[in-house]
Motif scaffolding. Structure first.
Motif, PDB file in Angstrom:
ATOM      1  N   UNK A  25      18.769  10.865   3.999  1.00  0.00           N
ATOM      2  CA  UNK A  25      17.823  10.177   2.663  1.00  0.00           C
ATOM      3  C   UNK A  25      16.282  10.212   3.108  1.00  0.00           C
ATOM      4  N   UNK A  26      16.097  10.233   4.351  1.00  0.00           N
ATOM      5  CA  UNK A  26      14.445  10.376   4.778  1.00  0.00           C
ATOM      6  C   UNK A  26      14.157  11.788   4.336  1.00  0.00           C
ATOM      7  N   UNK A  27      14.955  12.518   4.841  1.00  0.00           N
ATOM      8  CA  UNK A  27      14.501  14.147   4.124  1.00  0.00           C
ATOM      9  C   UNK A  27      14.198  14.193   2.795  1.00  0.00           C
ATOM     10  N   UNK A  28      15.040  13.638   1.929  1.00  0.00           N
ATOM     11  CA  UNK A  28      14.902  13.409   0.653  1.00  0.00           C
ATOM     12  C   UNK A  28      13.562  13.031   0.073  1.00  0.00           C
ATOM     13  N   UNK A  33      10.921  14.621  -2.764  1.00  0.00           N
ATOM     14  CA  UNK A  33      10.680  13.726  -3.874  1.00  0.00           C
ATOM     15  C   UNK A  33      11.620  12.442  -4.143  1.00  0.00           C
ATOM     16  N   UNK A  34      12.526  12.218  -3.046  1.00  0.00           N
ATOM     17  CA  UNK A  34      13.602  11.219  -3.036  1.00  0.00           C
ATOM     18  C   UNK A  34      12.999   9.779  -2.986  1.00  0.00           C
ATOM     19  N   UNK A  35      13.616   8.916  -3.728  1.00  0.00           N
ATOM     20  CA  UNK A  35      13.167   7.551  -3.562  1.00  0.00           C
ATOM     21  C   UNK A  35      13.296   6.860  -2.422  1.00  0.00           C
ATOM     22  N   UNK A  36      12.587   5.847  -2.308  1.00  0.00           N
ATOM     23  CA  UNK A  36      12.612   4.757  -1.147  1.00  0.00           C
ATOM     24  C   UNK A  36      14.053   3.984  -1.202  1.00  0.00           C
ATOM     25  N   UNK A  37      14.655   3.535  -2.467  1.00  0.00           N
ATOM     26  CA  UNK A  37      15.770   2.729  -2.463  1.00  0.00           C
ATOM     27  C   UNK A  37      16.898   3.581  -1.738  1.00  0.00           C
ATOM     28  N   UNK A  38      16.965   4.759  -1.795  1.00  0.00           N
ATOM     29  CA  UNK A  38      18.036   5.765  -1.135  1.00  0.00           C
ATOM     30  C   UNK A  38      18.023   5.174   0.453  1.00  0.00           C
ATOM     31  N   UNK A  39      16.663   5.343   0.910  1.00  0.00           N
ATOM     32  CA  UNK A  39      16.502   5.028   2.501  1.00  0.00           C
ATOM     33  C   UNK A  39      16.974   3.484   2.672  1.00  0.00           C
ATOM     34  N   UNK A  40      16.656   2.774   1.835  1.00  0.00           N
ATOM     35  CA  UNK A  40      16.973   1.289   2.004  1.00  0.00           C
ATOM     36  C   UNK A  40      18.321   0.987   2.035  1.00  0.00           C
ATOM     37  N   UNK A  41      19.210   1.760   1.229  1.00  0.00           N
ATOM     38  CA  UNK A  41      20.652   1.465   1.311  1.00  0.00           C
ATOM     39  C   UNK A  41      21.206   2.106   2.645  1.00  0.00           C
ATOM     40  N   UNK A  84       9.226  -2.061   2.781  1.00  0.00           N
ATOM     41  CA  UNK A  84       9.274  -3.057   3.309  1.00  0.00           C
ATOM     42  C   UNK A  84       8.396  -4.082   2.516  1.00  0.00           C
ATOM     43  N   UNK A  85       8.605  -5.400   2.520  1.00  0.00           N
ATOM     44  CA  UNK A  85       7.806  -6.497   1.924  1.00  0.00           C
ATOM     45  C   UNK A  85       7.784  -7.520   2.815  1.00  0.00           C
ATOM     46  N   UNK A  86       7.133  -8.596   2.603  1.00  0.00           N
ATOM     47  CA  UNK A  86       6.822  -9.765   3.302  1.00  0.00           C
ATOM     48  C   UNK A  86       7.991 -10.642   3.130  1.00  0.00           C
ATOM     49  N   UNK A  87       8.668 -10.578   1.934  1.00  0.00           N
ATOM     50  CA  UNK A  87       9.689 -11.181   1.577  1.00  0.00           C
ATOM     51  C   UNK A  87      10.968 -10.755   2.356  1.00  0.00           C
ATOM     52  N   UNK A  88      11.246  -9.401   2.398  1.00  0.00           N
ATOM     53  CA  UNK A  88      12.266  -8.825   3.196  1.00  0.00           C
ATOM     54  C   UNK A  88      12.160  -9.160   4.837  1.00  0.00           C
ATOM     55  N   UNK A  89      10.811  -9.165   5.255  1.00  0.00           N
ATOM     56  CA  UNK A  89      10.598  -9.389   6.788  1.00  0.00           C
ATOM     57  C   UNK A  89      11.196 -11.046   6.765  1.00  0.00           C
ATOM     58  N   UNK A  90      10.739 -11.715   6.196  1.00  0.00           N
ATOM     59  CA  UNK A  90      10.710 -13.140   6.347  1.00  0.00           C
ATOM     60  C   UNK A  90      12.474 -13.645   6.165  1.00  0.00           C
TER      61      UNK A  90
END
Length: 298
Positions: A25-28, A33-41, A84-90
């Protein structure tokens, strides 16, 4: 020297057929041009109900238990792709980190696995006390995302005291140094940070840390770093340590170290499968560095 288009495709195919989902996913993301949501999952597949991350997020252990280091790695990866967001961190990270904070104010590097799952021997004897290289990057990320929680005050005191205590003892670890820099870049104590960054540059440049023997099969791996392990991009904080000639020679050698099947190899791994996983991590890391220096043929 450039990595040829054909050799880049070999590296791509090695990652897509041998690496873990997180590296794929990081390679994509970085190259297709892969999306960040794939990395998140992919990252959250390693998450436990206690909020920590386990399940061999570093392939040297198959243990499912949450580990501080793996949780830091999860934060770093989400930050890398801009998810990453402030909300996710907290909400998703700080409850776990606060629950494992020691009396000194820092969080441990690792815990000894409680299960009998396979792991490298050093995990079974790890010291479970507070560590600079987990506490510092967490603080740096909190500052970067403008998070302000009471936990930070005692943790920062711990970090500065650890810098003073260890001095140059771990400057050889090119995996630890970027985590220190995350803190040093974002801390509000800018004058202290500037002094510490200056010290780091001196230690790395003058303490025989860089492996000069390019024929050594461990060149560029843990304990035998080259210049590009510290200056992973031309605008990196430690770039000024190295001459253009040094970086150029190491870029050439890095391209030449690619194996016939497309990988850049390591000596890590507790099985044939995890050796491939580590090679996937290493190959992605090299490709990102070559991309940063614009050394991949278009």
């Amino acid at each position: 020297m450039f990595l040829s288009k054909n050799d880049f495709l070999k590296a791509r195919d090695f990652i897509l057929t041998n690496a873990r989902m997180i590296e794929r996913r990081l390679f994509e993301f970085h190259f297709a041009n892969g999306g960040a949501s794939g990395v998140f999952h992919a990252v959250y597949a390693y998450r436990n109900p206690d909020g920590g991350f386990g399940h061999g997020m570093e392939p040297d252990t198959a243990s499912p238990e949450s580990q501080p280091l793996f949780s830091i790695m999860a934060l770093e990866t989400l930050d890398e792709v801009g998810y990453l967001t402030k909300k996710i961190i907290l909400n998703d990270f700080m409850p776990y980190f606060e629950s494992i904070t020691t009396e000194k104010g820092g969080i441990p590097w690792m815990f000894r696995p409680k299960s009998d799952y396979p792991c490298e021997r050093h995990f079974k004897t790890v010291k479970e006390w507070a560590a600079l290289s987990t506490t510092a990057p967490l603080l740096g990320i909190l500052e970067k995302y403008e998070v302000d929680v009471p936990w930070m005050k005692k943790a920062e005191d711990f970090v500065w005291s650890e810098f003073e205590r260890i001095q140059d003892k771990h400057a050889f670890c090119y995996l630890c140094v970027p985590r220190w820099l995350m803190f040093l870049e974002h801390t509000k104590s800018s004058s202290k940070a500037e002094k510490m960054i200056g010290n780091l540059k001196i230690w790395i440049a003058n303490n025989n840390i860089i492996c000069e023997d390019k024929t050594d099969e461990g060149w560029g791996l843990y304990g035998k770093p080259h210049s590009l392990n510290y200056a992973t991009s031309p605008d990196g904080m430690l770039r000024s340590i190295f001459t253009e000639e040094t970086l150029e020679l190491d870029l050439v050698e890095l391209v030449n170290k690619q194996k016939e099947d497309g990988r850049w190899d390591t000596w890590y791994g507790i099985s044939e499968g995890t050796k491939l996983e580590w090679a996937g991590i290493q190959t992605l890391s090299v490709l990102k560095t070559l991309k940063n220096y614009d050394r991949i043929e278009k």
